[in-house]
Write a protein that holds these residues in place. Structure first.
Motif, short mmCIF file in Angstrom:
data_model
loop_
_atom_site.label_atom_id
_atom_site.label_comp_id
_atom_site.label_asym_id
_atom_site.label_seq_id
_atom_site.Cartn_x
_atom_site.Cartn_y
_atom_site.Cartn_z
N ALA A 70 27.58 20.94 33.33
CA ALA A 70 26.83 22.16 33.05
C ALA A 70 25.58 22.32 33.92
O ALA A 70 25.04 23.43 34.02
CB ALA A 70 26.42 22.19 31.57
N THR A 128 35.60 20.81 35.00
CA THR A 128 35.87 21.12 33.59
C THR A 128 37.10 20.37 33.09
O THR A 128 37.15 19.95 31.93
CB THR A 128 36.07 22.63 33.41
N ASN A 143 32.64 27.39 34.99
CA ASN A 143 32.92 26.95 33.63
C ASN A 143 34.35 27.20 33.19
O ASN A 143 34.69 26.91 32.03
CB ASN A 143 31.96 27.64 32.64
N THR A 202 28.96 31.40 37.27
CA THR A 202 29.05 30.76 35.96
C THR A 202 30.45 30.89 35.38
O THR A 202 30.99 29.93 34.83
CB THR A 202 28.03 31.38 35.00
#
Length: 283
Positions: free
Chosen positions: A258, A233, A215, A211
């Motif tokens: 996401a 991203t 991200n 994660t």
């Protein structure tokens, strides 16, 4: 000393808690709900100023299809996979070996080395922006997938080592001693005894690191230029127009970006909870 369980609260306090909890949950989820609703809203409604009302015309397929075709979203997605998977595996592998050494071996400087791993987690990443960028240029890995893998692995190893060292420290040391007495080498002890016992911790750490890296926007923006090595991203920003921004497409791209980390969390939720509570009790 310990918080009183909710069941033992006074009836008034327990009632207020049950009333305020859903309100707090809705407030916390409000930005994500707004993104989801905006991702299915038409451009005409946005131009009319309908940002918070329920969409009159739901354009689910059109928005997501346009978000995938307007920019090289699949290319950004593949770059994120190429960056995240090796970085997560590399950081956890290095941290498992470092954590095993720090937890089981007694040598001069053990505490100082462990303190270095801990202190590294408190350094603001903004302080490292210029040195890391200059180092990537000097090594010739600027704007490459390999460069992002290298730096993500380096930055995540400190946190992973802190995490795994504490888990390995809680294991019964008698198991390791018994294996050594039976003639097992250090690699055998590590692979056959330690790794199976900390499997829940490895699963939880894998979700966290995946994660974090997936991200990441800061280092992807600092260490890439153009579309060659940019992850998803950064790719979402490519959906912005020069003069106007189609926020429905940006929201659709954000939802697509996401999905992998959310899906992985729900798929590994049982292992994640088990890893966080591993070693919490004795006996």
């Amino acid at each position: 000393m310990y918080p009183l369980p909710v069941e033992k609260w006074k009836p008034v306090n327990r009632g207020l808690y049950k009333l305020t909890l859903p309100v707090a949950l809705v407030i916390w989820l409000l930005p994500m709900i707004a993104v989801l609703v905006t991702s299915v809203r038409s451009s005409e409604e946005l131009s009319e100023g309908n940002y918070w009302g329920w969409p009159k015309h739901i354009t689910l397929l059109d928005n997501y299809r346009e978000a995938l075709t307007t920019s090289p979203m699949l290319h950004y997605f593949w770059n994120s996979v190429l960056i995240t998977v090796p970085a997560a595996v590399g950081a956890i592998a290095l941290a498992a070996m470092a954590g095993f050494a720090l937890a089981t071996y007694r040598f001069r400087g053990n505490t100082a080395l462990f303190a270095t791993f801990v202190a590294g987690n408190f350094v603001p990443i903004q302080v490292l922006m210029i040195p890391v960028r200059d180092l990537s240029l000097a090594l010739g890995v600027f704007n490459t997938v390999q460069g992002l893998i290298l730096f993500h692995t380096a930055f995540q190893t400190g946190f992973c080592t802190l995490f795994l060292r504490n888990f390995i420290k809680q294991l019964p040391f008698e198991l390791i001693e018994a294996a050594r007495i039976e003639g097992a080498g250090e690699w055998t002890v590590f692979f056959r005894i330690v790794l199976p016992l900390i499997r829940p911790a490895l699963a939880a750490l894998g979700i966290l690191v995946f994660t974090f890296v997936w991200n990441d926007y800061f280092w992807a923006l600092c260490l890439t230029q153009g579309d060659d090595a940019a992850p998803i991203t950064v790719g979402v920003a490519a959906l912005k127009g020069q003069w106007t921004t189609a926020w429905n497409l940006v929201s659709a791209g954000s939802v697509l970006a996401a999905l992998p980390s959310v899906a992985m969390f729900f798929a590994m939720q049982k292992h994640f909870v088990a890893g966080l509570t591993f070693g919490a009790t004795k006996g």
